[in-house]
Scaffold this active site. Structure first.
Site, PDB file in Angstrom:
ATOM      1  N   ASN A  12       0.870  -1.173   0.000  1.00 26.24           N
ATOM      2  CA  ASN A  12       0.000   0.000   0.000  1.00 26.24           C
ATOM      3  C   ASN A  12       0.909   1.226   0.000  1.00 26.24           C
ATOM      4  OD1 ASN A  12      -1.775   2.060   0.503  1.00 26.24           O
ATOM      5  ND2 ASN A  12      -2.760   1.086   2.266  1.00 26.24           N
ATOM      6  N   ARG A  95      -2.571  -2.015  -3.482  1.00 21.49           N
ATOM      7  CA  ARG A  95      -3.750  -1.179  -3.322  1.00 21.49           C
ATOM      8  C   ARG A  95      -3.623  -0.031  -4.320  1.00 21.49           C
ATOM      9  NH1 ARG A  95      -4.940   3.488   0.974  1.00 21.49           N
ATOM     10  NH2 ARG A  95      -7.134   3.782   0.478  1.00 21.49           N
ATOM     11  N   HIS A 184     -12.440   3.445  -0.285  1.00 21.31           N
ATOM     12  CA  HIS A 184     -12.475   2.466   0.812  1.00 21.31           C
ATOM     13  C   HIS A 184     -13.240   1.197   0.400  1.00 21.31           C
ATOM     14  CE1 HIS A 184     -12.271   5.946   3.995  1.00 21.31           C
ATOM     15  NE2 HIS A 184     -11.054   5.463   3.785  1.00 21.31           N
ATOM     16  N   HIS A 212     -17.248   3.116   7.715  1.00 21.50           N
ATOM     17  CA  HIS A 212     -15.793   3.000   7.834  1.00 21.50           C
ATOM     18  C   HIS A 212     -15.276   4.317   8.386  1.00 21.50           C
ATOM     19  CE1 HIS A 212     -11.658   1.745   6.360  1.00 21.50           C
ATOM     20  NE2 HIS A 212     -11.514   3.039   6.580  1.00 21.50           N
ATOM     21  N   ARG A 245     -10.724  16.290   6.814  1.00 27.31           N
ATOM     22  CA  ARG A 245     -11.514  16.706   5.641  1.00 27.31           C
ATOM     23  C   ARG A 245     -12.924  17.107   6.062  1.00 27.31           C
ATOM     24  NH1 ARG A 245     -10.363  11.217   2.941  1.00 27.31           N
ATOM     25  NH2 ARG A 245      -8.105  11.323   2.815  1.00 27.31           N
ATOM     26  N   GLY A 334     -10.439   2.583  12.666  1.00 23.18           N
ATOM     27  CA  GLY A 334      -9.951   3.062  13.969  1.00 23.18           C
ATOM     28  C   GLY A 334     -11.004   3.627  14.901  1.00 23.18           C
ATOM     29  N   GLU A 388      -8.145  -4.572   5.347  1.00 26.70           N
ATOM     30  CA  GLU A 388      -8.006  -4.295   3.914  1.00 26.70           C
ATOM     31  C   GLU A 388      -6.869  -5.087   3.296  1.00 26.70           C
ATOM     32  OE1 GLU A 388      -8.363  -0.053   5.208  1.00 26.70           O
ATOM     33  OE2 GLU A 388      -9.031   0.230   3.154  1.00 26.70           O
TER      34      GLU A 388
HETATM   35  P1  ADP Z   1      -6.456   5.348   8.673  1.00 24.85           P
HETATM   36  O1  ADP Z   1      -7.594   6.008   7.971  1.00 24.85           O
HETATM   37  O2  ADP Z   1      -5.252   6.214   8.809  1.00 24.85           O
HETATM   38  O3  ADP Z   1      -6.187   3.925   8.259  1.00 24.85           O
HETATM   39  P2  ADP Z   1      -7.457   4.177  11.165  1.00 24.85           P
HETATM   40  O4  ADP Z   1      -8.551   3.350  10.658  1.00 24.85           O
HETATM   41  O5  ADP Z   1      -6.252   3.493  11.742  1.00 24.85           O
HETATM   42  O6  ADP Z   1      -6.988   5.293  10.156  1.00 24.85           O
HETATM   43  O7  ADP Z   1      -8.075   5.156  12.276  1.00 24.85           O
HETATM   44  C1  ADP Z   1      -7.264   6.105  12.930  1.00 24.85           C
HETATM   45  C2  ADP Z   1      -8.119   6.887  13.906  1.00 24.85           C
HETATM   46  O8  ADP Z   1      -8.799   5.981  14.783  1.00 24.85           O
HETATM   47  C3  ADP Z   1      -7.325   7.781  14.838  1.00 24.85           C
HETATM   48  O9  ADP Z   1      -7.094   9.045  14.271  1.00 24.85           O
HETATM   49  C4  ADP Z   1      -8.223   7.887  16.046  1.00 24.85           C
HETATM   50  O10 ADP Z   1      -9.103   8.996  15.866  1.00 24.85           O
HETATM   51  C5  ADP Z   1      -9.067   6.644  16.006  1.00 24.85           C
HETATM   52  N1  ADP Z   1      -8.790   5.722  17.107  1.00 24.85           N
HETATM   53  C6  ADP Z   1      -7.843   4.775  17.184  1.00 24.85           C
HETATM   54  N2  ADP Z   1      -7.901   4.131  18.375  1.00 24.85           N
HETATM   55  C7  ADP Z   1      -8.917   4.697  19.059  1.00 24.85           C
HETATM   56  C8  ADP Z   1      -9.488   4.477  20.366  1.00 24.85           C
HETATM   57  N3  ADP Z   1      -9.023   3.535  21.203  1.00 24.85           N
HETATM   58  N4  ADP Z   1     -10.535   5.245  20.719  1.00 24.85           N
HETATM   59  C9  ADP Z   1     -11.017   6.192  19.897  1.00 24.85           C
HETATM   60  N5  ADP Z   1     -10.532   6.439  18.674  1.00 24.85           N
HETATM   61  C10 ADP Z   1      -9.491   5.712  18.257  1.00 24.85           C
END
Ligand code: ADP
Length: 402
Positions: A12, A95, A184, A212, A245, A334, A388
């Site tokens: 990726n 990707r 996504h 997502h 964004r 996340g 992914e």
């Molecule tokens: P990306 O789009 O970069 O792949 P992710 O899916 O890893 O992102 O999500 C990242 C976001 O997830 C972080 O910016 C944070 O806001 C959120 N996040 C990660 N862990 C936690 C948690 N334990 N509680 C709340 N939010 C979280």
């Protein structure tokens, strides 16, 4: 007897980072994972983690560009016995963010495919060039193994025209390929399938709203395994409020900022993509930090959270109407997987739709796919972790397997 090739390396390549994972598809196990970040910048580093082994961090190797980054990743893999010319390697899966209308399926990379991905650069100026660099470097490192492009847009190509078109002049839209593509897709495909499995049903019989919520965030309406609408559009800027964004705004905001604030198009681009969303509203884009600040009574953090979750609720309502019948709402990525407060707020007040969250289930930490709605609920609400990379590996492996 030679072993049948069953390994897939997933790459990726982003604008300043490369993430990679090596899988053994006989049991879908992860043999190694790594990340090269801040490529070409001071502080560039590689972090490599072999399965069951010690994490290794390298800052001593020069990482001026993607070629150097991929070579360094290949060296780390080789140090664990996973050479890129290993005959057990069945494919390298890439990707690729934008596949336009042409790529509706994972595709074996040829010169012609590369040319087409290149042709899509004007609609994905940040992503496709980085993806192409990854592809070209991987081809140099191993020209013999099949390379497969898996497109973020592919899952959304089933959207009906009335969902994919903007209501603008058709000739202009067609001339410049202006339409809603969605992104996504790999995650939406994987999570909608896993949600059907969690429900114990065939994906063809299930309607799901997938949310997502990572740094980028998107919603999709999936009917019987086919995407019928999604919140991102020509670019990943449309739709939900994201980390940096804006998501949906009146396009006239752009004219207004240009005419009244004297901002250039490039400045507005940076504003809406990098300085908006949660970070623009309260200075933080990490939901953990926002949650902590809310507990202290921070008004900006509270408002950012309210705007973020209100937008989510609006999309849930819209996609409920689009689907007519909803079997499940799945939270992923996340924020979706970890932020119980976001999940609760997004569905608050939707009891009339049959959508409720059980507080104990929602706040009990877990790692696998799980329900967070009460047993009696007519619509299942679930947390379904996305993967992914595994989905890219599976699609690439299926394509190259005899
Ligand atoms: P990306 O789009 O970069 O792949 P992710 O899916 O890893 O992102 O999500 C990242 C976001 O997830 C972080 O910016 C944070 O806001 C959120 N996040 C990660 N862990 C936690 C948690 N334990 N509680 C709340 N939010 C979280």
């Amino acid at each position: 007897m030679t072993e049948h090739p069953s390994r897939v390396l997933v790459l990726n390549s982003g604008s300043s980072s490369v993430k990679y994972q090596l899988f053994d598809m006989t049991d879908q196990s992860r043999l190694a994972a790594g990340l090269v970040e801040r490529i070409g910048e001071a502080g560039a580093r590689l972090v490599h983690t072999p399965a069951g082994g010690e994490r290794r961090e390298r800052t001593d190797v020069p990482l001026p560009d993607h070629t150097a980054a991929l070579r360094a990743a290949a060296d780390e893999l080789a140090a664990d016995g996973h050479r890129l010319d290993d005959p057990r390697l069945a494919a390298i899966g890439h990707r690729v963010v934008h596949g336009g209308l042409r790529f509706t399926e994972p595709t074996v990379i040829t010169d012609e495919v590369i040319a087409e991905i290149e042709r899509l650069v004007p609609v994905a100026p940040l992503h496709n060039p980085a993806n192409l660099t990854g592809i070209r470097t991987a081809l140099e490192l191993n020209p013999r193994v099949p390379q497969v492009a898996v497109f973020d847009t592919a899952f959304h190509t089933t959207m009906p025209e009335y969902a994919a078109r903007y209501a603008i002049d058709t000739a202009t839209a067609d001339a410049h390929r202006v339409r809603r593509y969605g992104f996504h897709g790999t995650s939406h495909a994987y999570v909608s399938r896993r949600t059907a499995e969690l429900l114990g049903k065939d994906v063809a019989d299930v309607n799901v709203i997938v949310l997502h919520l990572g740094n980028g965030a998107s919603a999709s309406a999936v009917a019987g395994g086919r995407c019928v609408d999604t919140s991102m559009g020509l670019t990943p800027l449309e739709g939900l409020v994201m980390g940096t964004r804006s998501g949906d705004i009146d396009p006239a905001v752009i004219f207004h900022l240009s005419r009244v604030a004297g901002m250039s198009v490039d400045e507005i681009d940076v504003l809406l993509n990098k300085r908006s969303g949660l970070v623009g509203l309260c200075g933080d884009n990490d939901m953990r930090e926002i949650t902590r600040r809310m507990a202290e009574g921070d008004a900006a953090a509270r408002l950012a959270f309210a705007i973020y979750t209100y937008r989510l609720k609006k999309y849930i309502g819209a996609y409920y109407a689009v689907l007519g019948r909803v079997d499940a709402i799945a939270f992923t990525a996340g924020v979706g997987e970890n932020a119980a407060n976001v999940r609760a707020a997004a569905v608050e007040g939707l009891v009339g739709f049959g959508v409720v969250v059980d507080e104990k289930r929602n706040t009990t930490p877990g790692s696998g796919p799980r329900f967070i709605s009460p047993q009696y609920a007519s619509v299942a609400v679930a947390v379904v972790p996305t993967d992914e990379e595994l989905e890219i590996a599976s699609q690439a492996f299926t394509l190259v397997s005899p």
